[in-house]
Design an enzyme around this catalytic site. Structure first.
Site, PDB file in Angstrom:
ATOM      1  N   ARG A 175     -15.532   1.545  10.277  1.00 33.67           N
ATOM      2  CA  ARG A 175     -14.179   1.511   9.537  1.00 33.67           C
ATOM      3  C   ARG A 175     -13.981  -0.053   9.619  1.00 33.67           C
ATOM      4  O   ARG A 175     -13.217  -0.629   8.724  1.00 33.67           O
ATOM      5  CB  ARG A 175     -13.082   2.348  10.043  1.00 33.67           C
ATOM      6  N   TYR A 203       1.415  -1.231 -14.062  1.00 35.11           N
ATOM      7  CA  TYR A 203       0.365  -0.125 -14.274  1.00 35.11           C
ATOM      8  C   TYR A 203       1.202   1.034 -13.402  1.00 35.11           C
ATOM      9  O   TYR A 203       1.777   1.035 -12.290  1.00 35.11           O
ATOM     10  CB  TYR A 203      -0.807  -0.396 -13.135  1.00 35.11           C
ATOM     11  N   ASP A 226      -2.025  -8.871  -9.825  1.00 32.47           N
ATOM     12  CA  ASP A 226      -3.094  -7.610 -10.205  1.00 32.47           C
ATOM     13  C   ASP A 226      -3.798  -8.274 -11.377  1.00 32.47           C
ATOM     14  O   ASP A 226      -3.332  -8.200 -12.367  1.00 32.47           O
ATOM     15  CB  ASP A 226      -2.266  -6.624 -10.428  1.00 32.47           C
ATOM     16  N   LYS A 230     -12.638  -0.962 -12.340  1.00 35.16           N
ATOM     17  CA  LYS A 230     -12.449  -1.502 -13.680  1.00 35.16           C
ATOM     18  C   LYS A 230     -13.580  -2.595 -14.026  1.00 35.16           C
ATOM     19  O   LYS A 230     -14.779  -2.251 -13.868  1.00 35.16           O
ATOM     20  CB  LYS A 230     -11.038  -2.008 -14.089  1.00 35.16           C
TER      21      LYS A 230
HETATM   22  C1  LIG Z   1      -6.502   1.363 -12.466  1.00 38.44           C
HETATM   23  C2  LIG Z   1      -5.505   0.222 -12.065  1.00 38.44           C
HETATM   24  C3  LIG Z   1      -5.055   0.005 -10.809  1.00 38.44           C
HETATM   25  C4  LIG Z   1      -5.171   1.356  -9.706  1.00 38.44           C
HETATM   26  O1  LIG Z   1      -6.673   1.249  -9.346  1.00 38.44           O
HETATM   27  P1  LIG Z   1      -7.599   2.571  -8.871  1.00 38.44           P
HETATM   28  O2  LIG Z   1      -8.634   2.116  -8.418  1.00 38.44           O
HETATM   29  O3  LIG Z   1      -7.472   3.305  -9.708  1.00 38.44           O
HETATM   30  O4  LIG Z   1      -6.820   3.026  -7.692  1.00 38.44           O
HETATM   31  C5  LIG Z   1      -4.097  -0.970 -10.497  1.00 38.44           C
HETATM   32  N1  LIG Z   1      -3.794  -1.597 -11.308  1.00 38.44           N
HETATM   33  C6  LIG Z   1      -4.321  -1.641 -12.515  1.00 38.44           C
HETATM   34  C7  LIG Z   1      -3.954  -2.901 -13.592  1.00 38.44           C
HETATM   35  C8  LIG Z   1      -5.163  -0.691 -12.958  1.00 38.44           C
HETATM   36  O5  LIG Z   1      -5.671  -0.777 -14.215  1.00 38.44           O
END
Ligand SMILES: *Cc1c(COP(=O)(O)O)cnc(C)c1O
Length: 381
Positions: A46, A98, A170, A195
């Protein structure tokens, strides 16, 4: 080192024990110690894992930061950033955030006395006005989902820095190939590595990169103390995905530009949302802070009904109807009933997310096939 070299080499070198060229998956929970407390820098998985370390160092280089901190999902990374705050502190965030981030801020951290205010960040005045003596964090998302608004990262960071407030960007929608927020003054950059970074729609993973050692130490503490760590196999897959990040994102952006131009000319289309267009409200800022304009394209139909949108969804063959984005394959989604279903209809329409609004994550297939596919689906209306 230039970006395309970093994706392959930064933080990555042959495994010291065997010479393995590809970073091994260290599938272990613990490490042998030569007597109590005498270890090789690894005690318990961890706290430290070699596969994760390589990925963290690689990500730090991609975002022009000094420290990478990985998590089991994008939202786990988000929660680590908010866990740096205390009860009574306030966050200012974009009003078209988001959905999962919005839900976490309001329904999870709201319970612990952390307050989130949501403002339209395309108008900087809104941000200045929302700041109070309790504001500790400004949370920026750009381009935004799904209307692809652009927020001026450098301008927001200037406002925040003058008040001693930290900024977190983000960067999921852009990826570090297109945009590096730390260079624009951000303190923290965050990714859903699910993503573009991983890019193959087969992993859930989150990451943070920072420059400052004090912030990094706090985040490493939270990574270990809260424990939302990623599995070594997933770290391996994200590392593998990143090796082609520059190639994938470049091609996807080129495809997206052509798809967006095609959509503009089709007589069944009402509006096309894509920051490369001069008519897009955020075009000049996007040009300033992004290398290309991204691979997300949204549009609405002249027949503004759910049935019309659904017909397009059912007719397309290469665009799979699914949530998520940033994979090699093209996806299509209907935000009003999928990602943004929890937003009241009136607010949704105000944000431009009408009943026929569709969002594309353009992949790296042959663009002529993608355009022909959309054309046959739209022609059927
Ligand atoms: C998908 C997404 C998240 C969340 O991420 P996860 O890996 O699904 O927890 C946060 N911000 C944006 C812009 C996203 O597209």
């Amino acid at each position: 080192m230039k970006f395309a070299t970093k994706t392959i080499h930064a933080g990555v070198s042959p495994d010291p024990s065997t010479g393995a060229v590809m970073t091994p998956i260290y599938q272990t929970s613990t490490y042998a110690q030569d007597g109590a407390g005498n270890h090789k820098g690894f005690e318990y998985a961890r706290t430290q894992n070699p596969t994760r370390n390589v990925l963290q160092n690689n990500l730090a280089a991609l975002e022009n930061g000094n420290y990478g901190i990985c998590f089991s999902s994008g939202l786990a990374a988000t929660s680590a950033v908010v866990q740096m705050l205390s009860s009574g502190d306030e966050i200012i965030a974009s009003d078209d955030l988001y959905g999962g981030t919005y839900r976490q801020f309001v329904r999870v951290f709201g319970r612990f006395g952390i307050k989130a205010k949501f403002v339209d960040m395309t108008n900087l005045e809104n941000v200045s006005q929302a700041i109070s003596e309790n504001t500790k964090l400004i949370w920026v998302e750009t381009p935004t989902n799904p209307t692809l608004n652009i927020v001026d990262i450098a301008a927001i960071c200037d406002i925040a820095r003058a008040k001693g407030i930290k900024t977190c960007v983000d960067n999921t929608f852009a990826s570090p190939y297109l945009q590096t927020p730390l260079d624009l003054g951000a303190d923290i950059v965050l990714h859903s590595a699910t993503k573009y970074l991983n890019g193959h729609s087969d992993v859930i993973h989150g990451a943070i990169v920072v420059k400052d050692k004090a912030i990094a130490d706090e985040l490493y503490f939270l990574q270990n103390a809260v424990g939302a760590v990623p599995a070594p196999q997933d770290c391996f897959l994200v590392l593998r995905g990143i090796k082609t990040l520059h190639l994938r994102v470049q091609r996807a952006c080129e495809n997206a530009e052509k798809v967006a131009e095609f959509l503009l000319t089709h007589d069944k289309i009402d509006k096309v949302y894509y920051p490369a267009f001069k008519s897009h409200k955020g075009h000049e800022i996007a040009k300033k802070q992004m290398r290309m304009f991204g691979a997300m394209v949204s549009f609405s139909l002249k027949t503004d009904t759910f049935e019309a949108a659904n017909q397009v969804l059912r007719k397309v063959e290469y665009f799979t109807c699914a949530e998520s984005l940033g994979g090699v394959e093209s996806l299509i989604g209907h935000p009003a009933t999928m990602t943004h279903a929890s937003i009241p209809k009136e607010q949704r329409h105000k944000n431009g997310i009408t009943d026929s609004f569709l969002r594309l994550s353009v992949g790296v297939e042959d663009v002529e096939d993608l355009i022909a596919d959309l054309k046959q689906a739209l022609d059927s209306l």
